[in-house]
Design a protein around this motif. Structure first.
Motif, PDB file in Angstrom:
ATOM      1  N   HIS A   1    -109.876  55.214  76.903  1.00 30.68           N
ATOM      2  CA  HIS A   1    -109.722  56.599  76.720  1.00 30.68           C
ATOM      3  C   HIS A   1    -111.051  57.386  75.986  1.00 30.68           C
ATOM      4  O   HIS A   1    -110.440  58.696  76.004  1.00 30.68           O
ATOM      5  N   ARG A   2    -111.964  56.420  74.991  1.00 32.49           N
ATOM      6  CA  ARG A   2    -112.356  56.962  74.827  1.00 32.49           C
ATOM      7  C   ARG A   2    -113.473  57.994  74.806  1.00 32.49           C
ATOM      8  O   ARG A   2    -113.967  57.479  75.726  1.00 32.49           O
ATOM      9  N   PRO A   3    -113.704  59.094  75.032  1.00 33.06           N
ATOM     10  CA  PRO A   3    -114.702  60.166  75.654  1.00 33.06           C
ATOM     11  C   PRO A   3    -116.003  59.373  75.147  1.00 33.06           C
ATOM     12  O   PRO A   3    -116.470  58.819  74.704  1.00 33.06           O
ATOM     13  N   ALA A   4    -116.936  59.836  76.766  1.00 40.00           N
ATOM     14  CA  ALA A   4    -118.438  58.845  77.128  1.00 40.00           C
ATOM     15  C   ALA A   4    -119.132  59.706  75.681  1.00 40.00           C
ATOM     16  O   ALA A   4    -118.881  60.693  75.364  1.00 40.00           O
ATOM     17  N   GLN A   5    -120.172  58.701  75.724  1.00 42.79           N
ATOM     18  CA  GLN A   5    -120.972  59.171  74.042  1.00 42.79           C
ATOM     19  C   GLN A   5    -120.210  58.631  72.932  1.00 42.79           C
ATOM     20  O   GLN A   5    -120.897  58.822  71.545  1.00 42.79           O
ATOM     21  N   SER A   6    -118.668  58.844  72.649  1.00 41.00           N
ATOM     22  CA  SER A   6    -118.208  58.922  71.205  1.00 41.00           C
ATOM     23  C   SER A   6    -118.924  57.406  70.850  1.00 41.00           C
ATOM     24  O   SER A   6    -118.286  56.982  71.353  1.00 41.00           O
ATOM     25  N   THR A   7    -118.963  57.357  69.089  1.00 43.39           N
ATOM     26  CA  THR A   7    -118.785  56.239  68.475  1.00 43.39           C
ATOM     27  C   THR A   7    -118.070  56.018  67.881  1.00 43.39           C
ATOM     28  O   THR A   7    -117.609  55.463  67.278  1.00 43.39           O
ATOM     29  N   TRP A   8    -116.922  56.673  67.569  1.00 44.30           N
ATOM     30  CA  TRP A   8    -114.992  55.962  67.369  1.00 44.30           C
ATOM     31  C   TRP A   8    -114.659  54.989  67.573  1.00 44.30           C
ATOM     32  O   TRP A   8    -114.533  54.627  68.622  1.00 44.30           O
ATOM     33  N   GLU A   9    -114.152  54.367  66.855  1.00 47.41           N
ATOM     34  CA  GLU A   9    -113.423  53.077  66.719  1.00 47.41           C
ATOM     35  C   GLU A   9    -112.377  52.780  66.229  1.00 47.41           C
ATOM     36  O   GLU A   9    -111.939  53.138  64.835  1.00 47.41           O
ATOM     37  N   PRO A  10    -111.402  52.152  67.425  1.00 54.13           N
ATOM     38  CA  PRO A  10    -110.613  52.556  66.405  1.00 54.13           C
ATOM     39  C   PRO A  10    -110.076  50.981  65.728  1.00 54.13           C
ATOM     40  O   PRO A  10    -110.326  49.779  65.822  1.00 54.13           O
ATOM     41  N   LEU A  11    -109.079  51.164  64.738  1.00 50.03           N
ATOM     42  CA  LEU A  11    -109.363  49.561  63.830  1.00 50.03           C
ATOM     43  C   LEU A  11    -107.929  49.724  64.159  1.00 50.03           C
ATOM     44  O   LEU A  11    -107.084  49.497  63.207  1.00 50.03           O
ATOM     45  N   MET A  12    -107.639  48.318  64.539  1.00 45.22           N
ATOM     46  CA  MET A  12    -105.995  47.847  65.075  1.00 45.22           C
ATOM     47  C   MET A  12    -105.797  47.021  63.577  1.00 45.22           C
ATOM     48  O   MET A  12    -106.376  46.466  62.717  1.00 45.22           O
ATOM     49  N   ALA A  13    -104.153  46.999  63.953  1.00 43.13           N
ATOM     50  CA  ALA A  13    -103.085  46.215  62.447  1.00 43.13           C
ATOM     51  C   ALA A  13    -102.180  45.981  63.055  1.00 43.13           C
ATOM     52  O   ALA A  13    -101.617  45.883  64.185  1.00 43.13           O
ATOM     53  N   LEU A  14    -101.046  44.880  62.792  1.00 49.41           N
ATOM     54  CA  LEU A  14    -100.079  44.168  62.963  1.00 49.41           C
ATOM     55  C   LEU A  14     -99.212  44.704  62.470  1.00 49.41           C
ATOM     56  O   LEU A  14     -99.144  44.955  60.886  1.00 49.41           O
ATOM     57  N   TYR A  15     -98.183  44.099  63.116  1.00 55.54           N
ATOM     58  CA  TYR A  15     -96.672  44.932  62.967  1.00 55.54           C
ATOM     59  C   TYR A  15     -95.977  43.630  62.240  1.00 55.54           C
ATOM     60  O   TYR A  15     -95.688  42.450  62.697  1.00 55.54           O
ATOM     61  N   LEU A  16     -96.009  43.789  60.797  1.00 59.52           N
ATOM     62  CA  LEU A  16     -95.591  42.605  60.195  1.00 59.52           C
ATOM     63  C   LEU A  16     -93.598  42.164  60.710  1.00 59.52           C
ATOM     64  O   LEU A  16     -93.268  43.660  60.716  1.00 59.52           O
ATOM     65  N   THR A  17     -93.102  41.128  61.004  1.00 58.26           N
ATOM     66  CA  THR A  17     -91.657  41.095  60.804  1.00 58.26           C
ATOM     67  C   THR A  17     -90.925  39.874  60.285  1.00 58.26           C
ATOM     68  O   THR A  17     -92.272  38.533  59.462  1.00 58.26           O
ATOM     69  N   ASP A  18     -90.498  39.227  60.424  1.00 52.62           N
ATOM     70  CA  ASP A  18     -89.524  38.044  59.617  1.00 52.62           C
ATOM     71  C   ASP A  18     -90.341  36.958  59.383  1.00 52.62           C
ATOM     72  O   ASP A  18     -89.917  35.711  59.117  1.00 52.62           O
ATOM     73  N   ASN A  19     -90.970  37.213  60.729  1.00 52.63           N
ATOM     74  CA  ASN A  19     -91.043  35.840  62.135  1.00 52.63           C
ATOM     75  C   ASN A  19     -92.801  35.901  61.862  1.00 52.63           C
ATOM     76  O   ASN A  19     -93.326  35.266  61.874  1.00 52.63           O
ATOM     77  N   THR A  20     -93.380  37.070  61.198  1.00 53.50           N
ATOM     78  CA  THR A  20     -94.816  36.638  61.178  1.00 53.50           C
ATOM     79  C   THR A  20     -95.591  35.095  60.430  1.00 53.50           C
ATOM     80  O   THR A  20     -94.049  34.967  59.775  1.00 53.50           O
ATOM     81  N   THR A  21     -96.172  34.799  60.901  1.00 48.59           N
ATOM     82  CA  THR A  21     -96.741  33.546  60.237  1.00 48.59           C
ATOM     83  C   THR A  21     -98.138  33.476  59.170  1.00 48.59           C
ATOM     84  O   THR A  21     -98.720  34.530  59.953  1.00 48.59           O
ATOM     85  N   SER A  22     -98.574  32.731  58.470  1.00 47.07           N
ATOM     86  CA  SER A  22     -99.463  32.827  58.104  1.00 47.07           C
ATOM     87  C   SER A  22    -100.562  32.645  58.667  1.00 47.07           C
ATOM     88  O   SER A  22    -101.823  32.735  58.750  1.00 47.07           O
ATOM     89  N   GLU A  23    -100.492  31.307  59.969  1.00 48.11           N
ATOM     90  CA  GLU A  23    -101.638  31.012  61.434  1.00 48.11           C
ATOM     91  C   GLU A  23    -102.061  33.241  61.533  1.00 48.11           C
ATOM     92  O   GLU A  23    -102.954  33.053  61.633  1.00 48.11           O
ATOM     93  N   GLU A  24    -101.029  33.197  61.571  1.00 43.41           N
ATOM     94  CA  GLU A  24    -101.493  34.766  62.333  1.00 43.41           C
ATOM     95  C   GLU A  24    -102.342  35.374  61.902  1.00 43.41           C
ATOM     96  O   GLU A  24    -103.383  35.841  62.417  1.00 43.41           O
ATOM     97  N   ILE A  25    -101.664  35.804  60.854  1.00 40.17           N
ATOM     98  CA  ILE A  25    -102.428  36.302  59.679  1.00 40.17           C
ATOM     99  C   ILE A  25    -103.701  35.391  59.402  1.00 40.17           C
ATOM    100  O   ILE A  25    -104.989  36.108  59.661  1.00 40.17           O
ATOM    101  N   VAL A  26    -104.228  34.211  59.348  1.00 33.35           N
ATOM    102  CA  VAL A  26    -105.809  34.075  59.085  1.00 33.35           C
ATOM    103  C   VAL A  26    -106.361  34.445  60.442  1.00 33.35           C
ATOM    104  O   VAL A  26    -107.706  34.936  60.836  1.00 33.35           O
ATOM    105  N   GLN A  27    -105.696  34.670  61.660  1.00 32.49           N
ATOM    106  CA  GLN A  27    -106.141  34.949  63.329  1.00 32.49           C
ATOM    107  C   GLN A  27    -106.580  35.537  63.187  1.00 32.49           C
ATOM    108  O   GLN A  27    -107.910  36.441  63.225  1.00 32.49           O
ATOM    109  N   ALA A  28    -105.909  36.793  62.368  1.00 33.77           N
ATOM    110  CA  ALA A  28    -106.533  38.600  62.747  1.00 33.77           C
ATOM    111  C   ALA A  28    -106.984  38.612  61.899  1.00 33.77           C
ATOM    112  O   ALA A  28    -107.967  38.904  62.342  1.00 33.77           O
TER     113      ALA A  28
END
Ligand SMILES: NC(=O)N[C@@H](CC(=O)O)C(=O)O
Ligand SMILES: [Zn+2]
Ligand SMILES: [Zn+2]
Length: 343
Positions: free
Chosen positions: A62-89
């Motif tokens: 849905h980014r408009p044509a010609q736009s160079t806007w960048e979505p920078l992603m973030a993870l949602y932490l839970t009690d079960n998030t693992t360190s491996e997940e962080i490294v992979q991210a």
């Protein structure tokens, strides 16, 4: 005509939602911002790198044509998030932060963290790999007054956290209190804060005096005027610890005008225009560029944008309603005149 040309700004805290909302939220977010940290509080939340990459793909469509806007992603932490997940991210190069929601604190936070101690091993890994921690900094205890929840979070948790993880980059998101501004101002260079347009322009009187106005309701809730003034002072101080994060958080009009109304203000139809008004009222338009376009990128260790945008002082009437999926959305300050426009 008064004009102000600044380095292209970024939004370090935005909610784009998903599905039917994206054709409306993404073009607004991409109108003049260069990048945005996209919050992961979807239903279900963005818990791992694959989900973040999939969400990014849906956004980019849905980014408009010609736009160079960048979505920078973030993870949602839970009690079960693992360190491996962080490294992979971190290794993906597409995930730029992890978000802490105390379980039950705000919109779609039911899967959030129940006790900060549960994620200490994960925070250690984030510190090691250099992934910033973004905090919704409120406690949720039923016996803590809603107007005190940020100050109590700072008092009970933030000092401990910064001492335990001195190398961890921490952003106290959407600060709303003098206590927040003071803590961040005095903390190490690894601690920063985002400030929303609504917390700079309004206080709880606008929300509650003369009738309850649900479109001013967001979390953390608007505080008294003295706090608004502290936030304005912080944002216009020239300190690199405070930068732009709109927390633009759309909810359909009927979900806010409701006996149990949702928390969140939509500001991305006029975000920089709203900030410009706040900075102008504070006599500090000269401080807008660094707040909007320099300090956030510097904190995240990303290059500043290299092109510019221009604001012009020429009043325009903000729409009272916007389309939002099959619903309508009432934007922050909808129907009012804005003083600035981005040309
Ligand atoms: N700020 C809000 O009031 N609401 C946000 C969640 C958040 O940022 O806490 C939302 O997602 O609606
Ligand atoms: Zn939040
Ligand atoms: Zn938010």
């Amino acid at each position: 005509m008064i004009q102000l040309t600044i380095t292209r700004p970024d939004d370090w805290h935005v909610h784009l939602r998903d599905g039917d909302a994206l054709p409306f939220t993404v073009p607004d977010a991409a109108r003049y911002f260069g990048r945005a940290i996209v919050m992961p509080n979807l239903v279900p939340p963005v818990l791992n790198t694959q989900q973040a990459l999939d969400y990014r793909e849906r956004i980019i469509q849905h980014r408009p044509a010609q736009s160079t806007w960048e979505p920078l992603m973030a993870l949602y932490l839970t009690d079960n998030t693992t360190s491996e997940e962080i490294v992979q991210a971190r290794d993906s190069g597409m995930v730029f932060a992890c978000k802490y929601y105390p379980a039950g604190a705000t919109t779609n936070s039911d899967s959030g963290v129940t006790d900060l101690n549960n994620i200490y091993p994960v925070l250690e890994t984030m510190e090691k790999v250099g992934l910033p921690l973004l905090l919704h900094g409120e406690v949720t205890d039923g016996d803590v007054d809603i107007f005190d929840r940020e100050a109590v979070f700072i008092d009970r948790h933030l000092g401990k956290l910064t001492t335990a993880f001195p190398g961890l980059k921490i952003v106290l998101e959407h600060i709303t209190t003098s206590e927040g501004a003071q803590f961040v101002g005095e903390a190490s260079a690894n601690v920063a804060a985002t400030i929303t347009p609504q917390h700079l322009l309004f206080n709880r009187n606008q929300m509650l005096a003369g009738g309850i106005k649900p479109h001013y309701y967001c979390l953390p809730i608007l505080k008294r005027q003295q706090h608004q003034q502290s936030l304005l002072a912080a944002a216009t101080s020239g300190s690199s610890k405070f930068f732009l994060g709109t927390d633009s958080a759309p909810h359909a009009t009927h979900r806010k005008e409701n006996a149990c109304g949702c928390a969140g203000c939509y500001s991305n139809h006029a975000a920089l225009e709203l900030y410009a008004e706040a900075f102008e009222q504070a006599g500090a338009l000269d401080k807008l560029e660094a707040f909007a376009s320099h300090f956030g990128a510097d904190f995240y260790g990303l290059p500043r944008n290299t092109d510019t945008i221009t604001l012009e002082k020429s009043p325009w009437q903000s729409p009272a309603y916007l389309p939002f999926g099959g619903d309508t959305l009432t934007p922050l300050g909808g129907g009012e005149y804005r003083q600035w426009r981005v040309i």
